[in-house]
Design an enzyme around this catalytic site. Structure first.
Site, PDB file in Angstrom:
ATOM      1  NE  ARG A 124     -12.960  -2.333  14.567  1.00  0.00           N
ATOM      2  CZ  ARG A 124     -12.605  -3.060  13.502  1.00  0.00           C
ATOM      3  NH1 ARG A 124     -12.412  -2.469  12.334  1.00  0.00           N
ATOM      4  NH2 ARG A 124     -12.455  -4.356  13.605  1.00  0.00           N
TER       5      ARG A 124
ATOM      6  CG  ASP B  19     -11.911  -6.006  10.793  1.00  0.00           C
ATOM      7  OD1 ASP B  19     -11.046  -5.964  11.675  1.00  0.00           O
ATOM      8  OD2 ASP B  19     -12.655  -5.038  10.526  1.00  0.00           O
TER       9      ASP B  19
ATOM     10  NE  ARG C 115      -7.113  -6.383   5.726  1.00  0.00           N
ATOM     11  CZ  ARG C 115      -6.922  -6.460   7.035  1.00  0.00           C
ATOM     12  NH1 ARG C 115      -5.759  -6.892   7.512  1.00  0.00           N
ATOM     13  NH2 ARG C 115      -7.877  -6.090   7.878  1.00  0.00           N
TER      14      ARG C 115
ATOM     15  CG  ASN D   6      -2.901   3.645   1.951  1.00  0.00           C
ATOM     16  OD1 ASN D   6      -3.089   2.455   2.233  1.00  0.00           O
ATOM     17  ND2 ASN D   6      -2.594   4.546   2.863  1.00  0.00           N
TER      18      ASN D   6
ATOM     19  CG  ASN E 199      -2.311  -0.604   0.850  1.00  0.00           C
ATOM     20  OD1 ASN E 199      -2.510  -1.140  -0.231  1.00  0.00           O
ATOM     21  ND2 ASN E 199      -3.255  -0.517   1.768  1.00  0.00           N
TER      22      ASN E 199
ATOM     23  CG  ASP F 150       1.755  -3.594   8.482  1.00  0.00           C
ATOM     24  OD1 ASP F 150       2.242  -2.699   7.758  1.00  0.00           O
ATOM     25  OD2 ASP F 150       0.932  -3.342   9.394  1.00  0.00           O
ATOM     26  CG  ASP F 151       0.481  -4.071  13.910  1.00  0.00           C
ATOM     27  OD1 ASP F 151      -0.067  -3.030  14.332  1.00  0.00           O
ATOM     28  OD2 ASP F 151      -0.152  -5.122  13.661  1.00  0.00           O
TER      29      ASP F 151
END
Lengths: 330, 330
Positions: free
Chosen positions: B292, B244, B133, B128, B99, B150-151
């Site tokens: 959310r 998600d 994904r 971005n 990204n 990625d963390d």
């Protein structure tokens, strides 16, 4: 002339018959094919070879379970446990399998201390047999059976949770006591608990059985048990042991899956030491564990296969009793 | 006289035709009925509407998984994590969703530090976007996707176990981070973790989502995601969030079951603080959680239903890491 005319229609009718039949057959095969393709995946109550649903399939028969507790020579423990188990949520009925041959059931006392939350039925047995508890009792109306040894107390929380888990795995034995088997290089099997070597499938340990003395399972498996070869029943009678190993074999064979799903209990207690009877249960016999290894090998011989499968799934209740028991330090 | 003789056979043939056809129809209905009754319960790979099996369905495509890791502005963490994840057992390939628009992928450096255990593909993105994904990458050959933020670092043990669990629940999201929603009396939904009130179903807590930033799920759900209404994609783009939550809605709608199965991780680490980039991830934005909750209500509006279901099943690995972690004091 009559001859001539009549033959022609006959042959024509014959051909028409053939064509008509072919069309009918073709159409019916199409219909059958379409039906098979559209058949929904009804896996909820799909238990082939298991007992047909009871006629009075009330909501409670599906949402509740029957406690089957066999008892021998520990009536004091039985009565303690009945006071506990009679109050468990979703309990439909209790069936006490009375292995105290010749001794009167405590029905008078039971009734005098009523009323009770659920019916309790005492099934008098004519012989003190381990497999008495695996009979198909007519009083059993629910799909789910909770089978308990007469010295084991499990909290209502654990039972309510395990019952909800069983509803998600209705074709398996969902219970609190896992065991495993291991195999030597010569395919001789041994029975044991976690102190035995792991079966060697990756990290951690595996279990291949869930004992029925503290577990939920589908009542249809009682019927399946009754249909087993005489040699199997004879083995249980010979050892007064291994009925639970047989049940695990049955379930594994029937499902092709691990026979059990282990639910880790929060509060499980063995009341053996609290009995005044001096009787301390079959598993204290010196030969108990050796018998169970013996049973494994006998059963593999009878069935000509080892159907038990390993699992390493351990189920706990999210957020209970510690509301943050799922928290991980990130 | 010819007349007389010919009519009789015609009528007889007519009757015979009728009888013959009836017998044929009856027999075929019997066969169709028998077929329907005997139809085996093939539930293993039954994923309607999901992507058809890739043509080269090698054993590895079934026994392994593809890691999909999206990355933005934390290439140092990415490279640390790649060194860890590239060595996970059963990993087929890594797809890095790049990204960092306009920035060169570290392909040269990657290749110069080879050889590597598995192929790693860098997918350059033109914008971005959070939902990048969830594209259907042609490089994805396996049924299973492991999606990782990625963390986040999760041990190989946890991943191997969770992958084995996913294989038992292939139509659900099997992962390490549970979340839940709660509902007000006015059917306004809120999003949160365990510090929120429990949904009130019995004891303990419940979860209704498993986050995809640390989870296994079936690659077919990527296809299903792409087919969602534009409003859903627009919501994710508007918030740069909630992809998600959308995936959990999809899975719940598709299966009628809780969308996720929570596996309690033994070793999960957030490496956020270890980055030199100064960038600390989307969830630190002030509005992240409010977004959310907003997404929940928007999605319920778009789909005209709340499909999320609660679960309280927590899965751990039997006998690992503590070989007696299943022991109970009886």
């Amino acid at each position: 002339i009559g001859h001539h005319i009549c033959k022609l229609p006959g042959r024509v009718m014959g051909i028409r018959l053939l064509r008509f039949s072919s069309v009918v057959i073709f159409l019916l095969l199409l219909v059958a094919g379409a039906l098979m393709a559209l058949l929904p995946n009804t896996k909820d109550d799909k238990m082939p070879n298991l007992r047909r649903e009871p006629k009075s399939q009330s909501q409670s028969a599906l949402d509740s379970f029957t406690l089957v507790m066999q008892t021998y020579n520990r009536t004091d423990l039985l009565l303690k446990l009945l006071n506990h188990y009679q109050a468990i949520p979703h309990l439909h009925k209790v069936v006490v399998v009375w292995n105290n041959v010749g001794e009167k059931i405590p029905e008078e006392m039971w009734n005098s201390l009523g009323p009770h939350p659920v019916p309790v039925v005492f099934k008098v047995q004519t012989m003190n047999r381990m497999r008495n508890r695996l009979q198909i009792f007519p009083e059993l109306e629910t799909q789910a059976v909770l089978m308990m040894d007469d010295d084991t107390l499990i909290s209502a929380y654990d039972l309510a949770f395990a019952f909800s888990v069983w509803k998600q795995f209705p074709d398996q034995i969902v219970g609190f006591v896992p065991r495993k088997h291991v195999s030597s290089s010569s395919s001789i099997y041994s029975y044991g608990s976690f102190e035995l070597q792991t079966p060697g499938f990756g990290n951690g340990d595996q279990y291949s059985m869930v004992l029925i003395g503290a577990a939920f399972f589908h009542s249809g498996y009682l019927e399946l048990f009754q249909k087993q070869p005489d040699a199997v029943h004879a083995l249980i009678d010979e050892t007064q042991n291994c009925d639970d190993i047989v049940m695990n074999f049955l379930v594994a064979k029937h499902t092709g899956k691990p026979s059990g799903v282990f639910v880790k209990p929060v509060d499980i207690r063995n009341l053996e030491k609290e009995t005044n009877s001096g009787y301390s249960g079959m598993w204290h016999r010196a030969e108990h564990l050796l018998q169970r290894s013996y049973c494994l090998n006998k059963l593999v011989n009878i069935y000509n296969s080892m159907p038990l499968k390993y699992s390493n799934i351990m189920i706990s209740q999210f957020g209970f009793p510690n509301y943050a028991n799922h928290k991980n330090k990130m």
